[in-house]
Enzyme design. Structure first.
Site, PDB file in Angstrom:
ATOM      1  N   GLY A 150     113.234  69.173  -2.547  1.00  0.00           N
ATOM      2  CA  GLY A 150     114.045  68.874  -1.377  1.00  0.00           C
ATOM      3  C   GLY A 150     113.363  69.335  -0.115  1.00  0.00           C
ATOM      4  N   GLY A 155     112.093  73.668   6.386  1.00  0.00           N
ATOM      5  CA  GLY A 155     111.401  74.049   5.163  1.00  0.00           C
ATOM      6  C   GLY A 155     111.746  73.121   4.024  1.00  0.00           C
ATOM      7  N   ASP A 271     129.156  75.828   8.565  1.00  0.00           N
ATOM      8  CA  ASP A 271     128.711  74.532   8.041  1.00  0.00           C
ATOM      9  C   ASP A 271     129.352  74.255   6.672  1.00  0.00           C
ATOM     10  OD1 ASP A 271     127.355  72.125   8.209  1.00  0.00           O
ATOM     11  OD2 ASP A 271     125.522  72.898   7.324  1.00  0.00           O
ATOM     12  N   LYS A 501     152.904 106.379  11.850  1.00  0.00           N
ATOM     13  CA  LYS A 501     152.769 105.573  10.649  1.00  0.00           C
ATOM     14  C   LYS A 501     153.688 104.363  10.756  1.00  0.00           C
ATOM     15  CE  LYS A 501     151.543 109.478   7.672  1.00  0.00           C
ATOM     16  NZ  LYS A 501     151.866 110.230   6.423  1.00  0.00           N
ATOM     17  N   ASN A 539     166.470  93.025  24.472  1.00  0.00           N
ATOM     18  CA  ASN A 539     166.477  92.426  25.808  1.00  0.00           C
ATOM     19  C   ASN A 539     167.116  93.381  26.811  1.00  0.00           C
ATOM     20  OD1 ASN A 539     165.884  90.502  27.667  1.00  0.00           O
ATOM     21  ND2 ASN A 539     167.303  88.948  26.886  1.00  0.00           N
ATOM     22  N   GLU A 546     157.381  94.115  37.017  1.00  0.00           N
ATOM     23  CA  GLU A 546     157.149  94.836  35.760  1.00  0.00           C
ATOM     24  C   GLU A 546     156.703  93.880  34.659  1.00  0.00           C
ATOM     25  OE1 GLU A 546     159.492  97.621  32.473  1.00  0.00           O
ATOM     26  OE2 GLU A 546     160.578  96.816  34.221  1.00  0.00           O
TER      27      GLU A 546
END
Length: 595
Positions: A150, A155, A271, A501, A539, A546
């Protein structure tokens, strides 16, 4: 629906006769499409299942920087003339859509990698390039090189047999990259990076095994595992152009598994296509391996890449916009899945520039045959990958928990996406965290399978996770690639977790992405329920200043926009304001509004 078509060239070479240069093309004139069996333009690494030799694409490459033409199955049209170079049309498209060519750290992205010296300036041409990689120089002593099978851009690939060592007597594939074609510092670094990536990722079961690398005065030799089962493209063609759903799932799961691993390591492939997945043997149930990391790159968690590379039919919209990350790979997987399920491409045109226009503007056809017979889950899966907004696409780990692929016995891979989202959450204001917590409470239980899986991967203690859990989870998967991509740097900006945590409720709020939730069909109902929770628990009255300055980190120029998000009756966010606040506003959008 876009149909697949392929080209064939007069005087196509037989195996071992592929001409050097370009993609190994031998002619410019297009004949009517040949029989399905001959429509296989594989990569230079693949082995033809019929004759056990490698073959390469017969297509010319009129594409921009690094973009490879990539044919896939189905043949309906014949092209009387070869497609024109798309370079000018593509640039015109970019100008019309407001796209601008960006810069790399090394400079402007050239339209051809081999022509990069023109972009780098005349000074580099005068400088002798150091083409010594520091690799071993004992290739001839360890391997007996066989026939060339190939040839590609830089290359060619040969079969070889090991003469000594652990592989003694075994056949391998050797990718030989000519140093004479390394004409720029960029091309030299491309080879060095490809070797680093292959070496670092070689341990995954669906990754092509890297054996060794050598060099001499003329070439670099990359020694790899030999896969004799042929390409995924071969199998698609052998099945008449498409897979049944159950078989398609098997293929997609393998692709997602290895891509999730690459993304966790900080590697974007760039690819992905059927030609770049090989079966290890000719057995029907043989596993696949991903190949060809010549266009791959390391990418930091918050980095965006800007060079246009990939294969035309699989390239994501944001790649053409020159601002993308690992989500571009997920688009390519969406294209592959679409092809597996219906046998044709979702985006098609007679020229590459037309393909790019289709990618940028068209929606995939999920209505015509055979899609009515495809399951709703499969169609939803494809839609959630072929979303033009990269923020709404599933990650590879998420996709493995999608209802179409979900399997309780399959381990879900750790997703670097949760690190990005938790980082933003722990650094957010209490007001923003309340908004996200309300959204997480409205998400259907089945959409939380992925979140629960990720939480469990962190191995919570007493139902809580800290920054140490995140660090240990990463260390469990660390490779040199992860270090090269500086994935661990993200822990530095998760500093607030050092002092607190997260329970599952907070973790769920942290890892929910408003963009991905918006991609769900139930979005409108979810948004209404989320706002009800927000009204009850989060809310509060907030001023325009702000909201813009402290909550969204925007300047005074944004005041005229966000003031419409606040109710005049009580000074709190309206429903529209809540949705907009979740998504945020960029300065670019702000300036556009002012104009």
């Amino acid at each position: 629906m876009g149909h697949c078509c392929s080209k064939d060239f007069d005087s196509a070479p037989s195996n071992g006769e592929t001409k050097a240069g370009g993609n190994g093309t031998t002619g410019n004139h297009v004949k009517p499409p040949p029989s399905p069996a001959s429509l296989r333009p594989p990569s230079q690494h693949s082995v033809d299942p019929n004759n056990n030799t490698y073959t390469t694409s017969p297509f010319p490459s009129p594409l921009p920087a690094g973009v490879r033409p990539s044919p896939t199955p189905a043949r309906k049209f014949k092209w009387p003339l070869p497609p024109p170079s798309p370079a000018k049309p593509i640039m015109a498209i970019m100008r019309r859509t407001g796209l601008k060519k960006q810069k790399q750290k090394q400079g402007t992205i050239p339209e051809d990698r081999e022509g990069a010296a023109e972009e780098d300036g005349e000074d580099e041409e005068m400088t002798a390039l150091d083409k010594s990689f520091g690799y071993a120089k004992s290739f001839a002593g360890k391997y007996e090189l066989g026939r060339e099978v190939g040839r590609g851009h830089f290359g060619h690939t040969c079969l070889a047999k090991a003469k000594k060592g652990q592989l003694k007597g075994q056949e391998v594939a050797v990718k030989i990259i000519s140093k004479a074609k390394m004409t720029t510092a960029i091309s030299i670094e491309d080879v060095r990076r490809e070797v680093k990536i292959m070496k670092a990722l070689s341990g995954h079961k669906h990754m092509i095994t890297f054996h060794d690398v050598f060099e001499d005065a003329k070439n670099v030799y990359i020694v790899m595992e030999l896969c004799e089962g042929g390409e995924l493209l071969d199998r698609i063609l052998a099945r008449g152009g498409r897979y049944i759903e159950d078989d398609a799932k098997t293929i997609v799961v393998q692709i997602l598994s290895v891509v999730a691993f690459c993304h966790l390591q900080g590697v974007v492939h760039r690819d992905l296509k059927p030609e770049n997945f090989l079966f290890t043997t000719k057995d029907e149930d043989a596993p696949m391996k991903i190949i060809d990391f010549g266009l791959s790159d390391f990418i930091r968690p918050d980095q965006r890449l800007d060079d246009i590379v990939g294969s035309a039919y699989y390239v994501a919209p944001e790649v053409l916009h020159r601002s993308y990350s690992v989500e571009a790979d997920m688009w390519s997987i969406g294209v592959i899945t679409y092809i597996l399920l219906c046998g044709s491409r979702p985006f098609w045109a007679r020229t590459e520039s037309g393909i790019f226009r289709s990618v940028l503007r068209a929606d995939p056809n999920l209505e015509d045959s055979p899609w009515p017979a495809v399951s709703p889950e499969a169609k939803d899966f494809v839609k959630r990958l072929l979303n033009k907004d990269h923020r709404k696409r599933m990650t590879a780990a998420q996709a493995l928990t999608h209802p179409w692929l979900r399997d309780e016995d399959r381990t879900v891979p750790l997703d670097v996406q949760i690190y990005k989202l938790v980082k933003s959450y722990v650094r957010a204001t209490p007001f923003k965290r309340s908004a996200l917590k309300a959204l997480s409470k409205a998400i259907p239980e089945e959409e939380l399978v992925y979140v629960k899986a990720q939480f469990n991967l962190l191995e919570p203690k007493d139902g809580l996770v800290s920054i140490n859990n995140f660090r240990v989870a990463l260390m469990r998967h660390v490779t040199d690639a992860m270090k090269e991509a500086r994935i661990f740097d993200i822990l530095n900006v998760m500093e607030p977790l050092s002092y607190k945590k997260l329970g599952f409720e907070d973790f769920c709020a942290a890892t929910v992405s408003p963009y991905q939730v918006e991609a769900l069909e139930e979005w409108e109902n979810i948004a209404k329920i989320a706002f009800e929770y927000f009204e009850q628990e989060g809310n509060r009255a907030i001023s325009v200043e702000e909201l813009a300055l402290q909550e969204m980190n925007l300047g005074p120029q944004a005041f005229s926009i966000v003031k419409d998000w606040i109710r005049t009756s009580d000074g709190k966010l309206s429903f529209l304001g809540y949705i907009k606040f979740l998504h945020g506003v960029t300065i670019r959008n702000t300036n556009a509004k002012q104009r």
